[in-house]
Design an enzyme around this catalytic site. Structure first.
Site, short mmCIF file in Angstrom:
data_model
loop_
_atom_site.label_atom_id
_atom_site.label_comp_id
_atom_site.label_asym_id
_atom_site.label_seq_id
_atom_site.Cartn_x
_atom_site.Cartn_y
_atom_site.Cartn_z
N SER A 186 0.75 -1.30 0.06
CA SER A 186 -0.01 -0.15 0.19
C SER A 186 0.96 1.03 0.16
O SER A 186 1.66 1.27 -0.90
CB SER A 186 -0.87 0.03 1.20
N ASP A 241 -8.39 -3.38 -6.56
CA ASP A 241 -8.30 -4.14 -5.30
C ASP A 241 -9.39 -3.71 -4.30
O ASP A 241 -9.21 -4.19 -3.13
CB ASP A 241 -6.90 -4.32 -4.64
N HIS A 297 -7.46 -5.35 -0.89
CA HIS A 297 -6.33 -4.61 -0.74
C HIS A 297 -5.44 -4.99 0.48
O HIS A 297 -4.37 -5.24 0.38
CB HIS A 297 -6.72 -3.14 -0.41
#
Length: 592
Positions: free
Chosen positions: A180, A497, A550
């Site tokens: 991320s 995602d 995610h």
């Protein structure tokens, strides 16, 4: 109950579970070779209290973020106060010190039972990894990237730990696994570590070539995330809009006087790191009023009907278009009409007027309270905002936040990367304004989930003027029954995602860094690896071993096995894609 009982019950219902990827790799004779460094993203790393005000008595070295979140419920005002940073400096407020938890436990679990890195760590341990060759690069994810060095020397500690791990592991280069926002953080680090002191780490122009084998980016918002934009603009995103539809008014100030989103906005707007994820590259990357790279996108469940839907739309003169290049639109007409039919009044020079709300709303003060009705009206009258407008929009509605943000981050597209200005750290986390290191033997992977509707653009409306209110709100009444339009609860979605669109996660490895380009002058090899989302079939499977979401992708067995293989010295064999990322990348006219 025997520890094996839950697995026994699950296997009786679903059949035998697959071998964990670590065990599978161990059976194939794989073991530790390259040391591994995990770089967590925003939100997932634990934070603990080292110094606080009187309301935080008894919380020394207790977690304020991550863990059980007990203090959030016991003393919410105190918690908000200690989780916020100084509005002027972006550092600690007076009398408060909150610091990142160190070690692998910093981000293994976000809360009890909710894993982040734990599954990945456990599988690495199965093939023989331990703390001498496995390191969690914890940092305070609220701070700007350069300020993690200014306050905590986090970048220096990351540099030293990588050097130590390479040395004690026989000179084997490290495999870096960021997730991320950690992808942007490590991109910043690669420039910092080679840049001269005092701005950089002074490692010299070949530091990355000497110490890094591969960078395996997971779910990286390399070009930004529209979800971050919505969070900064109105403290909401798709989930909040959906919740408002189920329970209108509960999150707003006129019900229960909770003012939940106002408090969240006041706190999160002090976190400079969030500004690293504002979409980058302008209309060149994200599209304009009447085009976008993803135009014509159809969700997977309607792809089989693509031909019939397309023919119907072509024959229907009133068919609605999805203009993904319009990030924020006030009203659905502004989101869908041709640009020639939209009358826009520029907001940039508008008079903001005066507002007395700041004197009565000090506990939940947001910069909207300084705008006045004139400024609020001007934002709505501009109708629709593309990527070229986003920074100006945020500077208009939150000038104090953006004054800090513009010191630490840039969201443009470089014409000449040799311009001396790009030696400044504010450009280092933008892949469109910085060069990769001179490390031709290094590898970079973009690894991300696909097949989940992911936020791309928003339909907004003005909210009724109430005390201490946020004037803009996603219009949760805007939706469409046509599955090809991808509009629900005021949010247009594309493939991704659930948090990062495919375009942002995959473009740089698909095109921007592919081969020798001005962004990748040494020709570092790049690969795109997509993991199609396959949700668990029942609750007994937990969050699933084939998830592309995610965070849940960190428990995806195939992704974990791919990372272990690279760390063990094997090759993955090139790209693996299921979306149109290469077609979308070709539509982007970027000088390489």
């Amino acid at each position: 109950m025997p520890p094996s009982f839950p697995q026994y019950v699950t296997e009786k219902i679903t059949g035998p579970l697959p071998d964990p990827p670590g065990l599978n790799c161990l059976k194939q004779g794989l073991g530790p070779k390259h040391p591994v460094v995990f770089v967590p993203g925003i939100v997932t790393g634990g934070l603990e209290l080292w110094e606080g005000h009187q309301c935080a008595d008894g919380l020394f070295r207790k977690r304020l973020w991550g863990g059980i979140f007990g203090e959030l419920y016991k003393r919410p005002s105190c918690w908000l106060q200690h989780m916020s940073l100084d509005n002027i400096t972006g550092l600690d407020p007076p009398g408060i010190r909150v610091r990142p938890v160190s070690g692998l436990v910093a981000a293994d679990y976000f809360a009890p039972g909710y894993f982040v890195w734990a599954v990945l760590i456990a599988n690495f341990a199965r093939v023989g990894y331990e703390e001498k060759n496995m390191y969690m690069a914890a940092y305070d994810w609220r701070l700007s990237f350069q300020n993690t060095q200014v306050r905590d020397q986090a970048l220096s500690r990351l540099k030293s730990n990588i050097e130590l791990m390479v040395e004690i592991n026989g000179g084997e280069k490290a495999v870096i696994v960021p997730h991320s926002m950690g992808v942007l953080y490590f991109l910043h680090f690669m420039k910092w570590v080679e840049a001269p002191a005092p701005m950089g780490g002074g490692g010299g122009p070949d530091w990355c070539a000497k110490h890094i084998k591969a960078v395996m980016n997971i779910g990286g918002p390399l070009l930004g995330a529209p979800k971050a934009l919505a969070g900064l603009f109105s403290a909401e995103a798709k989930d909040i809009a959906f919740a408002r539809g189920l329970a209108p008014g509960v999150l707003d100030s006129d019900v229960f006087n909770i003012q939940t989103l106002q408090h969240l906005m006041r706190m999160s707007r002090t976190w400079d790191s969030t500004m690293s994820m504002i979409p980058k590259g302008g209309e060149t990357i994200w599209g304009g009023l009447d085009w976008s790279p993803e135009e014509g996108y159809f969700p997977n469940n309607t792809r089989k009907n693509k031909t019939s839907v397309s023919s119907q739309n072509e024959s229907n003169s009133e068919a609605r278009n999805t203009n993904y290049g319009r990030f924020i639109s006030f009203g659905r007409d502004a989101a869908e009409l041709h640009s020639s039919q939209i009358k826009r009044i520029d907001f940039r020079d508008a008079e903001k007027g005066k507002n007395s709300a700041n004197s009565t709303c000090r506990e939940v003060w947001t910069e909207y309270h300084d705008m006045g009705s004139g400024g609020i009206k001007a934002i709505a009258e501009y109708k629709t905002y593309t990527a070229n407008d986003l920074v100006d929009l945020l500077e208009f509605v939150a000038p104090k936040m953006m004054k800090r943000g513009n010191t630490h981050f840039s969201h443009g597209l470089a014409d000449d990367l040799d311009d001396p200005k790009y030696a400044h750290y504010k450009y280092w986390s933008n892949p469109l304004e910085t060069k990769l290191p001179n490390a031709p033997e290094m590898e970079i992977y973009s690894m991300y989930g696909v097949g989940i509707p992911t936020e791309r653009a928003y339909v907004y409306k003005l909210t009724p003027a109430t005390e201490c209110y946020i004037p803009f709100q996603i219009d949760n009444t805007a939706g469409d029954t046509d599955p090809s339009v991808c509009l629900k609860d005021g949010v247009y979605t594309v493939d991704g995602d659930e948090t990062v669109p495919t375009l942002s996660a995959g473009f740089m490895c698909a095109k921007g860094w592919r081969g020798k380009t001005r962004f990748n002058p040494s020709g570092i090899k790049t690969y795109v690896r997509e993991y199609a989302h396959n949700p668990p079939s029942n609750l007994l499977e937990g969050r699933g071993t084939e998830s592309g979401a995610h965070v849940d992708i960190l428990g995806n067995f195939q992704l974990i096995e791919d990372i272990i293989r690279v760390a063990a010295g094997e090759q993955l064999g090139g790209d693996k894609v299921s979306t149109d990322i290469f077609k979308w990348a070709e539509k982007i006219n970027l000088k390489l």
